[in-house]
Motif scaffolding. Structure first.
Motif, PDB file in Angstrom:
ATOM      1  N   MET A  83       0.804  -1.214   0.000  1.00 55.96           N
ATOM      2  CA  MET A  83       0.000   0.000   0.000  1.00 55.96           C
ATOM      3  C   MET A  83       0.845   1.275   0.000  1.00 55.96           C
ATOM      4  O   MET A  83       0.600   2.206  -0.790  1.00 55.96           O
ATOM      5  CB  MET A  83      -0.944   0.010   1.199  1.00 55.96           C
ATOM      6  CG  MET A  83      -1.846   1.240   1.276  1.00 55.96           C
ATOM      7  SD  MET A  83      -3.072   1.303  -0.066  1.00 55.96           S
ATOM      8  CE  MET A  83      -4.297   0.150   0.589  1.00 55.96           C
ATOM      9  N   ALA A  84       1.841   1.365   0.865  1.00 49.15           N
ATOM     10  CA  ALA A  84       2.647   2.581   0.974  1.00 49.15           C
ATOM     11  C   ALA A  84       3.387   2.883  -0.331  1.00 49.15           C
ATOM     12  O   ALA A  84       3.402   4.030  -0.805  1.00 49.15           O
ATOM     13  CB  ALA A  84       3.632   2.465   2.127  1.00 49.15           C
ATOM     14  N   ASP A  85       4.011   1.865  -0.918  1.00 50.01           N
ATOM     15  CA  ASP A  85       4.764   2.070  -2.166  1.00 50.01           C
ATOM     16  C   ASP A  85       3.832   2.426  -3.328  1.00 50.01           C
ATOM     17  O   ASP A  85       4.184   3.256  -4.175  1.00 50.01           O
ATOM     18  CB  ASP A  85       5.567   0.815  -2.509  1.00 50.01           C
ATOM     19  CG  ASP A  85       6.793   0.654  -1.639  1.00 50.01           C
ATOM     20  OD1 ASP A  85       7.154   1.616  -0.936  1.00 50.01           O
ATOM     21  OD2 ASP A  85       7.390  -0.441  -1.655  1.00 50.01           O
ATOM     22  N   ILE A  86       2.668   1.790  -3.390  1.00 51.54           N
ATOM     23  CA  ILE A  86       1.715   2.100  -4.459  1.00 51.54           C
ATOM     24  C   ILE A  86       1.255   3.550  -4.340  1.00 51.54           C
ATOM     25  O   ILE A  86       1.247   4.299  -5.327  1.00 51.54           O
ATOM     26  CB  ILE A  86       0.498   1.152  -4.410  1.00 51.54           C
ATOM     27  CG1 ILE A  86       0.929  -0.290  -4.637  1.00 51.54           C
ATOM     28  CG2 ILE A  86      -0.537   1.565  -5.459  1.00 51.54           C
ATOM     29  CD1 ILE A  86      -0.180  -1.309  -4.385  1.00 51.54           C
ATOM     30  N   CYS A  87       0.875   3.952  -3.137  1.00 53.01           N
ATOM     31  CA  CYS A  87       0.403   5.329  -2.926  1.00 53.01           C
ATOM     32  C   CYS A  87       1.510   6.338  -3.227  1.00 53.01           C
ATOM     33  O   CYS A  87       1.261   7.382  -3.851  1.00 53.01           O
ATOM     34  CB  CYS A  87      -0.084   5.515  -1.496  1.00 53.01           C
ATOM     35  SG  CYS A  87      -1.658   4.702  -1.139  1.00 53.01           S
ATOM     36  N   ALA A  88       2.720   6.045  -2.791  1.00 53.22           N
ATOM     37  CA  ALA A  88       3.842   6.946  -3.036  1.00 53.22           C
ATOM     38  C   ALA A  88       4.121   7.088  -4.530  1.00 53.22           C
ATOM     39  O   ALA A  88       4.411   8.193  -5.026  1.00 53.22           O
ATOM     40  CB  ALA A  88       5.088   6.445  -2.312  1.00 53.22           C
ATOM     41  N   SER A  89       4.012   5.988  -5.268  1.00 53.99           N
ATOM     42  CA  SER A  89       4.279   6.017  -6.710  1.00 53.99           C
ATOM     43  C   SER A  89       3.184   6.766  -7.461  1.00 53.99           C
ATOM     44  O   SER A  89       3.464   7.534  -8.402  1.00 53.99           O
ATOM     45  CB  SER A  89       4.403   4.587  -7.242  1.00 53.99           C
ATOM     46  OG  SER A  89       5.481   3.902  -6.627  1.00 53.99           O
ATOM     47  N   ILE A  90       1.933   6.555  -7.060  1.00 56.22           N
ATOM     48  CA  ILE A  90       0.821   7.280  -7.684  1.00 56.22           C
ATOM     49  C   ILE A  90       0.954   8.770  -7.402  1.00 56.22           C
ATOM     50  O   ILE A  90       0.832   9.610  -8.304  1.00 56.22           O
ATOM     51  CB  ILE A  90      -0.524   6.753  -7.152  1.00 56.22           C
ATOM     52  CG1 ILE A  90      -0.782   5.335  -7.669  1.00 56.22           C
ATOM     53  CG2 ILE A  90      -1.670   7.681  -7.569  1.00 56.22           C
ATOM     54  CD1 ILE A  90      -2.013   4.674  -7.060  1.00 56.22           C
ATOM     55  N   GLN A  91       1.202   9.100  -6.149  1.00 56.83           N
ATOM     56  CA  GLN A  91       1.318  10.520  -5.779  1.00 56.83           C
ATOM     57  C   GLN A  91       2.494  11.183  -6.488  1.00 56.83           C
ATOM     58  O   GLN A  91       2.386  12.324  -6.947  1.00 56.83           O
ATOM     59  CB  GLN A  91       1.474  10.644  -4.261  1.00 56.83           C
ATOM     60  CG  GLN A  91       1.614  12.079  -3.782  1.00 56.83           C
ATOM     61  CD  GLN A  91       1.271  12.221  -2.320  1.00 56.83           C
ATOM     62  OE1 GLN A  91       0.123  12.091  -1.927  1.00 56.83           O
ATOM     63  NE2 GLN A  91       2.277  12.489  -1.492  1.00 56.83           N
ATOM     64  N   HIS A  92       3.599  10.467  -6.580  1.00 56.18           N
ATOM     65  CA  HIS A  92       4.782  11.004  -7.264  1.00 56.18           C
ATOM     66  C   HIS A  92       4.465  11.349  -8.716  1.00 56.18           C
ATOM     67  O   HIS A  92       4.850  12.425  -9.198  1.00 56.18           O
ATOM     68  CB  HIS A  92       5.923   9.989  -7.207  1.00 56.18           C
ATOM     69  CG  HIS A  92       7.114  10.376  -8.030  1.00 56.18           C
ATOM     70  ND1 HIS A  92       7.976  11.394  -7.678  1.00 56.18           N
ATOM     71  CD2 HIS A  92       7.583   9.879  -9.219  1.00 56.18           C
ATOM     72  CE1 HIS A  92       8.918  11.510  -8.585  1.00 56.18           C
ATOM     73  NE2 HIS A  92       8.714  10.608  -9.535  1.00 56.18           N
ATOM     74  N   ARG A  93       3.748  10.475  -9.401  1.00 53.76           N
ATOM     75  CA  ARG A  93       3.430  10.744 -10.797  1.00 53.76           C
ATOM     76  C   ARG A  93       2.486  11.943 -10.945  1.00 53.76           C
ATOM     77  O   ARG A  93       2.701  12.810 -11.800  1.00 53.76           O
ATOM     78  CB  ARG A  93       2.819   9.499 -11.453  1.00 53.76           C
ATOM     79  CG  ARG A  93       2.317   9.718 -12.876  1.00 53.76           C
ATOM     80  CD  ARG A  93       3.368  10.410 -13.753  1.00 53.76           C
ATOM     81  NE  ARG A  93       4.499   9.556 -14.051  1.00 53.76           N
ATOM     82  CZ  ARG A  93       5.741  10.004 -14.242  1.00 53.76           C
ATOM     83  NH1 ARG A  93       6.004  11.302 -14.151  1.00 53.76           N
ATOM     84  NH2 ARG A  93       6.724   9.159 -14.523  1.00 53.76           N
ATOM     85  N   ILE A  94       1.455  12.020 -10.101  1.00 55.25           N
ATOM     86  CA  ILE A  94       0.524  13.147 -10.186  1.00 55.25           C
ATOM     87  C   ILE A  94       1.253  14.458  -9.911  1.00 55.25           C
ATOM     88  O   ILE A  94       1.064  15.456 -10.626  1.00 55.25           O
ATOM     89  CB  ILE A  94      -0.647  12.961  -9.196  1.00 55.25           C
ATOM     90  CG1 ILE A  94      -1.494  11.751  -9.592  1.00 55.25           C
ATOM     91  CG2 ILE A  94      -1.520  14.222  -9.154  1.00 55.25           C
ATOM     92  CD1 ILE A  94      -2.596  11.405  -8.605  1.00 55.25           C
ATOM     93  N   ILE A  95       2.109  14.460  -8.904  1.00 59.46           N
ATOM     94  CA  ILE A  95       2.836  15.683  -8.554  1.00 59.46           C
ATOM     95  C   ILE A  95       3.790  16.101  -9.665  1.00 59.46           C
ATOM     96  O   ILE A  95       3.892  17.290  -9.998  1.00 59.46           O
ATOM     97  CB  ILE A  95       3.602  15.482  -7.228  1.00 59.46           C
ATOM     98  CG1 ILE A  95       2.612  15.416  -6.063  1.00 59.46           C
ATOM     99  CG2 ILE A  95       4.607  16.607  -6.998  1.00 59.46           C
ATOM    100  CD1 ILE A  95       3.249  15.065  -4.729  1.00 59.46           C
TER     101      ILE A  95
END
Length: 334
Positions: A235-247
């Motif tokens: 969960m943490a890595d998925i959320c971090a990767s999604i957020q990184h791309r949006i940002i």
């Protein structure tokens, strides 16, 4: 002469009232509607009913906190567009009634312009001209602001908003509504480069998030098919990767706009500007490029009447008033 303005915000699922005196926000009361959590999103009819229930106590609290009486008001402002039409109508009709009874001017405010001008609330405010990345659940825009009354859109999303991408991703991950803040929370403990999500190839300063949402859906479907516990375990890595791309999508466009225009004062605004990952990356970009960066306080990022009040103040000073026949609109009237 002191200018006292009461402002009302009711565009979606927050009922808010604020009192502004000579450009200073003396109160900013926000009542959030928890009823929508069980449905996984805002239910328009329930939102309208909640506004009707909350608007009187919210306005009363805002006036009392500011120490201002209705009879002392010089004008009253309301959110005209965009938003849920039923919700907008509650705020609009309430404001019109007060304007009629007190015989004071009515000021109609555009919700997205108000998000931009929330950056003018603190004493440490940007100088004109400045660029503002406005990011919310329904809108994603880069706005050039040459004065409080001269705003122009340089770029905007062609489909979905960044906030929607956050919330839809959260829903796909099984997180409860509102999911955007939870993605931000999990991302703080994850690796932003654990998974590579695609970056859309959109020209100029426009955005697109529909393709990213689809890519995230397919990514999760494929991996959970192979491992049903994939999301829970990562969960943490998925959320971090999604957020990184949006940002990165957001800030790359803002960086391009700043370089092309030569404007070095940059702001962010809107509900998604409360995202800690975005705030940190935005400030880091400013330090690296030598640009001045500004972010509203958390209470002025999400929907609130304080931003409506500061916008109304500048419209008051420009004698920009609305007739009592003014009607709200669900669409963005820029």
């Amino acid at each position: 002469m002191s200018v006292k303005i009461l402002a009302i915000e009711s565009s979606c699922d927050e009922t808010s009232a604020s009192v502004c005196v000579d450009g200073a926000i003396l109160s900013n009361i926000i009542a959030t509607q928890a009823v929508h959590e069980q449905y996984g999103g805002v239910v328009p009819e329930l939102a309208s009913r909640a506004h009707i229930q909350q608007i009187v106590p919210v306005v009363d609290t805002a006036l009392n906190k500011a120490g201002v009486q209705l009879s002392e008001l010089d004008a009253i402002a309301f959110t005209q567009a965009p938003g849920l039409i039923g919700s907008l109508l509650v705020g609009a009709q309430f404001a019109k009634s007060i304007a009629l009874v007190q015989n004071i001017p009515l000021i109609a405010v555009h919700h997205m312009q108000a998000h931009v001008l929330a950056n003018l609330i603190p004493e440490d405010r940007p100088e004109f001209p400045f660029l503002c990345l406005t990011v919310s659940g329904g809108h994603t825009q880069i706005v050039r602001c040459d004065s409080p009354t001269q705003l122009s859109i340089l770029g905007e999303t062609r489909d979905d908003a960044a906030g929607e991408a956050f919330d839809k991703s959260a829903k796909l991950l099984g997180l409860p509504y509102p999911g955007g803040p939870l993605v931000d929370k999990y991302a703080a403990n994850g690796n932003p480069k654990a998974y590579a999500f695609p970056k859309p190839n959109i020209p100029d300063y426009d955005f697109s998030f529909s393709g990213l949402k689809t890519a995230i859906l397919y990514f999760l479907q494929q991996n959970t098919k192979e491992n049903p516990a994939f999301i829970e375990q990562n969960m943490a890595d998925i959320c971090a990767s999604i957020q990184h791309r949006i940002i990165t999508i957001l800030l790359d466009k803002l960086k391009k706009a700043a370089q092309d225009t030569g404007i070095s004062s940059l702001c962010i605004a809107g509900g998604v500007s409360a995202n800690k990952g975005l705030r940190a990356a935005f400030e880091e970009m400013g330090r690296k490029e030598g640009w001045k960066t500004y972010i509203p306080a958390f209470q002025y990022c999400t929907d609130n009447a304080g931003m409506i009040a500061i916008t109304a103040y500048h419209k008051f000073m420009a004698n920009d008033f609305a007739p009592l026949t003014t009607t709200p609109s669900a669409r963005a009237i820029w």
